[in-house]
Scaffold this motif. Structure first.
Motif, short mmCIF file in Angstrom:
data_model
loop_
_atom_site.label_atom_id
_atom_site.label_comp_id
_atom_site.label_asym_id
_atom_site.label_seq_id
_atom_site.Cartn_x
_atom_site.Cartn_y
_atom_site.Cartn_z
N GLN A 131 0.82 -1.21 0.00
CA GLN A 131 0.00 0.00 0.00
C GLN A 131 0.86 1.26 0.00
O GLN A 131 0.55 2.25 -0.66
CB GLN A 131 -0.93 -0.02 1.23
N LYS A 132 1.98 1.19 0.71
CA LYS A 132 2.89 2.34 0.75
C LYS A 132 3.48 2.60 -0.64
O LYS A 132 3.64 3.75 -1.08
CB LYS A 132 4.01 2.08 1.77
N LYS A 133 3.82 1.52 -1.36
CA LYS A 133 4.36 1.68 -2.71
C LYS A 133 3.32 2.24 -3.67
O LYS A 133 3.58 3.17 -4.45
CB LYS A 133 4.84 0.33 -3.24
N LEU A 134 2.11 1.65 -3.61
CA LEU A 134 1.07 2.07 -4.55
C LEU A 134 0.63 3.50 -4.31
O LEU A 134 0.34 4.25 -5.26
CB LEU A 134 -0.13 1.12 -4.44
N ALA A 135 0.58 3.89 -3.05
CA ALA A 135 0.13 5.24 -2.73
C ALA A 135 1.14 6.30 -3.19
O ALA A 135 0.79 7.46 -3.42
CB ALA A 135 -0.12 5.36 -1.22
N ASN A 136 2.43 5.90 -3.36
CA ASN A 136 3.48 6.83 -3.77
C ASN A 136 4.09 6.42 -5.11
O ASN A 136 5.26 6.68 -5.40
CB ASN A 136 4.56 6.89 -2.70
N ALA A 137 3.30 5.73 -5.93
CA ALA A 137 3.80 5.17 -7.20
C ALA A 137 4.33 6.23 -8.15
O ALA A 137 5.36 6.03 -8.81
CB ALA A 137 2.70 4.35 -7.87
N GLU A 138 3.67 7.36 -8.26
CA GLU A 138 4.08 8.40 -9.20
C GLU A 138 5.48 8.91 -8.86
O GLU A 138 6.35 9.01 -9.73
CB GLU A 138 3.08 9.56 -9.17
N GLU A 139 5.71 9.22 -7.61
CA GLU A 139 7.01 9.73 -7.19
C GLU A 139 8.08 8.67 -7.34
O GLU A 139 9.20 8.95 -7.78
CB GLU A 139 6.95 10.22 -5.75
N ILE A 140 7.74 7.42 -6.98
CA ILE A 140 8.69 6.32 -7.09
C ILE A 140 9.10 6.11 -8.55
O ILE A 140 10.28 5.95 -8.88
CB ILE A 140 8.09 5.03 -6.51
N LYS A 141 8.10 6.16 -9.47
CA LYS A 141 8.36 5.96 -10.90
C LYS A 141 9.29 7.04 -11.43
O LYS A 141 10.24 6.77 -12.19
CB LYS A 141 7.02 5.98 -11.66
N SER A 142 9.02 8.24 -11.02
CA SER A 142 9.83 9.37 -11.48
C SER A 142 11.28 9.23 -11.02
O SER A 142 12.22 9.45 -11.79
CB SER A 142 9.24 10.67 -10.97
N LEU A 143 11.47 8.89 -9.75
CA LEU A 143 12.82 8.75 -9.21
C LEU A 143 13.58 7.61 -9.87
O LEU A 143 14.78 7.72 -10.17
CB LEU A 143 12.76 8.52 -7.69
N LEU A 144 12.91 6.48 -10.14
CA LEU A 144 13.55 5.35 -10.79
C LEU A 144 13.97 5.71 -12.22
O LEU A 144 15.07 5.34 -12.67
CB LEU A 144 12.62 4.14 -10.80
#
Length: 558
Positions: free
Chosen positions: A216-229
């Motif tokens: 849930q933590k990953k999915l809720a912050n998916a946009e930011e995580i995708k951008s950083l990766l």
């Protein structure tokens, strides 16, 4: 027998050290002289309640000690010693009790510390004290039954009955617990089934909550995580045409230059090798970053599913008051087991009902066996007591033991009552018809009979002759004296006819000391002083020649 008694600082007794002979021992003294104090000291010694008020004024503690000698072959007494891990000194027994001012009580048997309960157990085999109030026990049905049982010698049957009753009680308790468990299960069945259904539908898995929280933590912050990766991959993209922006290409170019430099500086070759390792590690890290990027799910549907699942799990945890999904699973399993156990409970209840029936039948047989022994003994007992009472100037008296059936219990299925008639007609319950003098004669007859059957080493009568006088008192004295021929008997009496029968005569006196204290003493009387004491009992404080002559005649002294 009680061979020696020592008392220190007990009520009005400062110091007492006195020896007693075998046979009948007479104790007399004016009212209030301290005869009851002497009995109180013996009661304390034999397990009676300790009370600091019994300690003499000015003393820190009181001590009562007695020496008994019993039959070395008394198996019942030896058994008491063995059960309590006491030293058996061939029947020589020293009992000591101390009570301190702080309320602490200590007891010893042959110098070994024992509990008060052990003292009481031992006392039952050493001394039978008949106090004035004990005559009232004749109206107690339980006391009457205990006397009949002791006469009948039915200990084996009584123990069997008590054991059968215990088994019945234990079986009944187990059956009741099972029935209550089943009733509770049936009463809550619908509720438990609903709970189980909800938990089963939840398809619980141990460790699921932690996994969902992380997802849930990953999915809720998916946009930011995708951008950083993506930025990480862009900065390290080895296929990029911009060599300056490629970490891997930059490291490779540096490595080449270090290798060329090694022709001039040999140590740079090692640096080139280390850089090659770093480059491989960077490539491996960036490969993992790319895998993370490719595996990242930015689905709103998945996020919604995870949120809903977490909400369900949180609500279940709160509802059932647990902290983990594992505890939820354990509770679910317990509900399942509880619901499936009903049939097993019914089987166990059926088995236990059969066991209870068997225990009840066993109790019934034991009670019947005990009843038969009691019936046979009651006839003999009634005859012996009747004859004994009639010998005490009640020629028409009738006495009989009546057994009535009642619900079986630990002491069988008999209710016993002693019935009596002074005229020989219309016997009724002894408590309703006997006068004080009649009760004294009945009780003495009972004690005389029991002394022959119970192997009691010492018997103490505290004014059992209350309510009688004249020739009846003389005959009661003869009966007590007869008992003294086979055992040690102490008779505390106010009747000269009884006092004259004793082998030894002790006088209890009370005096006021020079310091104002009142002190009780006991002393053995010489023959002449015994004559004077009997004369006092006959005539009162003023001794007459006739009273002295009568006393000599009672004692058989010329």
């Amino acid at each position: 027998m009680l061979s020696r008694l020592q008392v220190r600082n007990y009520v009005l007794i400062d110091s007492l050290d006195i020896e007693f002979p075998e046979g009948l021992v007479i104790i007399t003294g004016q009212t209030g002289a301290g005869k009851s104090i002497l009995l109180g000291a013996l009661n304390l010694l034999l397990g009676g309640r300790s009370d600091v008020s019994a300690i003499a004024e000015g003393a820190d503690r009181c001590i009562v000690e007695a020496q008994f000698s019993s039959d070395p072959g008394d198996e019942a007494l030896k058994t008491v010693f063995e059960e309590n891990e006491l030293d058996w000194d061939e029947g020589n027994i020293t009992v000591r009790r101390m009570v301190s001012r702080n309320g602490r009580s200590r007891a010893f048997v042959n110098d070994i510390p024992v509990s008060v309960q052990t003292l009481s157990q031992l006392a039952a085999r050493l001394v039978d004290i008949h106090s004035q109030h004990q005559t009232m026990l004749l109206s107690d049905r339980r006391y009457q039954l205990s006397i009949l049982d002791r006469y009948a010698g039915d200990r084996e049957q009584l123990d069997a009955c008590a054991a059968a009753w215990k088994r019945l009680e234990e079986t009944g308790a187990v059956l009741k617990a099972l029935q209550e468990q089943l009733a509770s299960a049936e009463r809550d069945r619908d509720f438990n089934e609903a709970q189980l259904k909800r938990l089963e539908e939840a398809a619980l898995k141990d460790g699921e909550l932690e996994e969902l929280e992380e997802e849930q933590k990953k999915l809720a912050n998916a946009e930011e995580i995708k951008s950083l990766l993506c930025e990480c991959l862009s900065l390290s993209d080895m296929s990029s045409s911009d060599v300056e922006m490629s970490i891997a290409n930059s490291l490779k170019e540096i490595q080449k230059r270090l290798e060329r430099l090694s022709a001039y500086i040999p140590s740079s070759a090692a640096l080139a090798e280390r850089l090659e390792s770093v480059r491989y590690e960077v490539e491996d890290v960036m490969s993992d970053v790319e895998t993370l990027n490719e595996g990242l799910d930015v689905s709103e549907e998945r996020l919604q599913f995870v949120d809903d699942r977490l909400s369900l799990l949180y609500s279940l945890l709160k509802k059932y008051g647990v902290a983990t999904v594992a505890e939820l699973i354990a509770y679910r399993d317990s509900l399942s087991s509880l619901l499936s156990d009903s049939s097993e409970l019914r089987d166990r209840i059926a088995d236990m009902e059969k066991e209870k029936e068997k225990a009840a039948a066993e109790l019934s047989r034991a009670a019947e066996s005990l009843h038969e022994v009691r019936v046979a003994a009651a006839l003999r007992f009634s005859d012996e007591i009747r004859n004994s009472i009639r010998s005490l100037e009640m020629p028409l008296a009738d006495f009989a033991v009546v057994l009535e059936e009642q619900a079986a219990g630990p002491s069988g299925s008999d209710s016993v009552s002693f019935t009596f008639s002074a005229t020989g007609r219309n016997r009724v319950d002894i408590a309703r018809c006997a006068s004080g003098g009649e009760l004294s004669r009945i009780m003495l007859s009972l004690k005389d009979l029991m002394a022959r059957y119970c192997n009691m080493p010492v018997m103490i009568f505290d004014e059992i002759d209350t309510g009688v006088s004249g020739s009846v008192a003389d005959k009661m004295g003869s009966m007590i004296c007869s008992m003294g021929s086979t055992m040690q008997v102490f008779a505390i009496t106010h009747l000269p006819q009884v006092a004259a029968k004793g082998k030894a005569h002790y006088l209890v006196t009370k005096s006021v000391e020079s310091d104002g204290r009142t002190v009780s003493r006991i002393e053995k009387l010489s023959e002449e002083r015994r004559v004077l004491e009997l004369a006092r009992m006959l005539s009162g404080s003023v001794l007459t020649d006739a009273a002295v002559a009568n006393a000599r005649e009672l004692l058989g002294i010329n």
